[in-house]
Scaffold this motif. Structure first.
Motif, PDB file in Angstrom:
ATOM      1  N   ILE A  80       0.827  -1.203   0.000  1.00 43.70           N
ATOM      2  CA  ILE A  80       0.000   0.000   0.000  1.00 43.70           C
ATOM      3  C   ILE A  80       0.865   1.257   0.000  1.00 43.70           C
ATOM      4  N   THR A  81       0.375   2.285  -0.676  1.00 45.74           N
ATOM      5  CA  THR A  81       1.111   3.545  -0.787  1.00 45.74           C
ATOM      6  C   THR A  81       1.102   4.286   0.556  1.00 45.74           C
ATOM      7  N   ALA A  82       2.236   4.249   1.234  1.00 45.87           N
ATOM      8  CA  ALA A  82       2.381   5.007   2.484  1.00 45.87           C
ATOM      9  C   ALA A  82       2.572   6.489   2.185  1.00 45.87           C
ATOM     10  N   LYS A  83       3.297   6.786   1.131  1.00 48.44           N
ATOM     11  CA  LYS A  83       3.439   8.166   0.623  1.00 48.44           C
ATOM     12  C   LYS A  83       3.686   8.081  -0.875  1.00 48.44           C
ATOM     13  N   HIS A  84       2.831   8.739  -1.645  1.00 49.51           N
ATOM     14  CA  HIS A  84       3.043   8.773  -3.089  1.00 49.51           C
ATOM     15  C   HIS A  84       3.693  10.106  -3.462  1.00 49.51           C
ATOM     16  N   HIS A  85       3.713  10.407  -4.764  1.00 47.02           N
ATOM     17  CA  HIS A  85       4.455  11.574  -5.238  1.00 47.02           C
ATOM     18  C   HIS A  85       3.882  12.905  -4.749  1.00 47.02           C
ATOM     19  N   ASP A  86       2.636  12.898  -4.279  1.00 44.63           N
ATOM     20  CA  ASP A  86       2.053  14.160  -3.783  1.00 44.63           C
ATOM     21  C   ASP A  86       2.556  14.516  -2.397  1.00 44.63           C
ATOM     22  N   GLY A  87       3.334  13.623  -1.770  1.00 42.37           N
ATOM     23  CA  GLY A  87       3.949  13.923  -0.481  1.00 42.37           C
ATOM     24  C   GLY A  87       3.059  13.717   0.721  1.00 42.37           C
ATOM     25  N   PHE A  88       1.796  13.301   0.492  1.00 38.17           N
ATOM     26  CA  PHE A  88       0.866  13.144   1.609  1.00 38.17           C
ATOM     27  C   PHE A  88       1.047  11.775   2.246  1.00 38.17           C
ATOM     28  N   ALA A  89       1.347  11.758   3.528  1.00 41.70           N
ATOM     29  CA  ALA A  89       1.568  10.498   4.243  1.00 41.70           C
ATOM     30  C   ALA A  89       0.242   9.912   4.686  1.00 41.70           C
ATOM     31  N   MET A  90       0.010   8.637   4.321  1.00 45.78           N
ATOM     32  CA  MET A  90      -1.219   7.952   4.707  1.00 45.78           C
ATOM     33  C   MET A  90      -1.034   7.230   6.039  1.00 45.78           C
TER      34      MET A  90
END
Length: 445
Positions: A80-90
């Motif tokens: 799962i994407t913990a942080k993608h290119h938009d910089g938002f941390a999930m």
């Protein structure tokens, strides 16, 4: 440092046994519903993008449902994407308040909930982390995909981003969520070899058994396994390391409201079989929406795949690649211990006989994997002095499975085949790597 670059053979076993995983692209971009590259594509200013957090509230997210769906589909791990290119941390990151806990009314850590549920259900949890591209951070530098509408490249100080955000967040992910199967890094363009080595060392120092993919670096020979290009299926025998193909169910990775262009279930299974027959894993992606739900069409597809895997999973999990150096037009071959699995795609099924030449090993019995009581009659002829090895199977009139049907050949001894390019039933397909260019000499008139 050198030993950290070597494939972790003791830890890679679960990965090569799994063969099938769930990729999840989920982030703040889901609220826009135009995919995970929307901030870059539309050049959305940071302040405007940050404002989306005020209403981002995926209160329908249910970790138990997600993990249960992955298991239902026959998947063995989740990335799962913990942080993608938009910089938002999930996840709840102390390194930056631009995260789902501190910046949204949702106020929960979905990765923590997933970690707990994966532990309960025996699912391997893994994290995607965009370590180089970050359009939110003023000091992230990539070789091409940078935020140049808010920031000036000449004013960027990469190590401010690297040391104060990336390393702390990777440390958080590997110290606060239990054992992690692998970290799936992405788009490393421009990263130095030294920094690539440093990132691998950080991961291994925190969790020695955690795998790292090849996209941690654009320099060669990095990672415990090879991440292929998106939707790419390589040539047979191309890889020396374990490998994986990331593929999405429709056209988008992150949630895209208008994307209903889904691959057929039959197509996905054929691709999975092809990948397994070449010794690889399929990492199949879903893109949950802004409410925290996996789209209904994705759920339906995964359940259909799961129905097939429940009957035929033995022919995928823990298997080795086909021993034949070419592809059969009727399907593919996988091998495990004393069993050879013949995957016959239903559109290629024809009642009558299927002949496989070059099969040297004596077959003990043949049967339908989804119904072991249904035996397959066969005739085997070996003339070693003539180099003739023929196995002829008598197929039922109708395929036993709705999609791809699997015939099991149980062997009486170690598998041996003739590796030469020989005539087979139907057409055999050769990768261009088997070809060579020959220049014809001109004849004098």
């Amino acid at each position: 440092m050198k030993e950290l670059m070597v494939e972790n053979k003791s830890s890679i076993h679960w990965f090569t046994e799994a063969r099938f995983g769930m990729f999840i692209h989920w982030g703040l971009y889901a609220a826009i519903g135009k995919g995970e590259w929307v901030m870059y594509g539309q050049k959305i200013p940071v302040k405007e993008y940050e404002a989306i957090t005020e209403t981002f509230n995926p209160n329908l997210f249910n970790a138990k449902e997600w993990v249960s769906l992955a298991k239902r589909a026959g998947m063995k791990y989740i990335v799962i994407t913990a942080k993608h290119h938009d910089g938002f941390a999930m996840f709840h990151s102390k390194a930056d308040k631009f995260n789902i806990v501190d910046s949204t009314p949702f106020g929960r850590d979905p990765l923590k909930e997933l970690a707990e549920e994966c532990a309960l259900q025996g699912m391997k949890l893994c994290f995607y982390y965009s370590h180089v591209i970050d359009w939110h951070h003023p000091h992230s530098i990539h070789d091409s995909a940078n935020n140049t509408w808010d920031y000036h490249l000449e004013e960027k100080a990469f190590y401010h981003y690297w040391n104060r955000l990336v390393k702390p967040q990777v440390t958080e992910l590997l110290t606060q969520y239990g054992p992690i199967g692998l970290v799936w890094f992405d788009t490393s363009g421009g990263l130095s070899k030294k920094d690539s080595e440093e990132m691998v060392q950080l991961v291994k120092s925190l969790q020695p058994d955690c795998l790292v993919n090849s996209r941690v670096s654009h320099w060669p020979n990095f990672g415990d396994f090879q991440s292929k290009g998106d939707n790419e299926i390589p040539m047979s025998g191309e890889d020396t390391k374990p490998w994986e193909t990331p593929m999405t169910l429709n056209k988008s990775w992150g949630y895209s409201a208008g994307d209903d262009h889904y691959k057929s279930t039959d197509s996905v299974i054929r691709k999975m079989v092809n990948i397994a027959s070449k010794g690889g894993n399929l990492l199949l992606n879903v893109g949950p929406d802004e409410r925290g739900e996996i789209p209904e069409l994705s759920v339906e597809k995964l359940k259909e795949i799961g129905d097939w895997m429940a009957k035929n999973g033995e022919s995928i999990y823990g298997t080795k690649a086909s021993p034949f150096p070419y592809e059969f037009d009727w399907g593919a071959v996988t091998v495990k211990e004393n069993k050879v699995f013949l995957h016959i795609h239903n559109q290629k099924w024809s009642s009558g006989s299927l002949r496989i030449n070059g099969f040297k090993t004596k077959v003990h019995q043949a049967y339908i994997l989804s119904n072991p009581q249904q035996k397959i009659s066969f005739m085997q002829e070996n003339r070693e002095n003539e180099g003739l090895y023929r196995l002829q199977l008598e197929l039922p009139e109708e395929p036993p499975c709705e999609l791809s049907s699997v015939i099991v050949l149980e062997l009486a001894e170690e598998l041996k085949i003739d590796p030469a390019f020989i005539e087979q039933s139907g057409v055999i397909k050769l990768d261009f790597g088997h070809a060579k260019i020959v220049r014809e000499q001109q004849q004098n008139a």
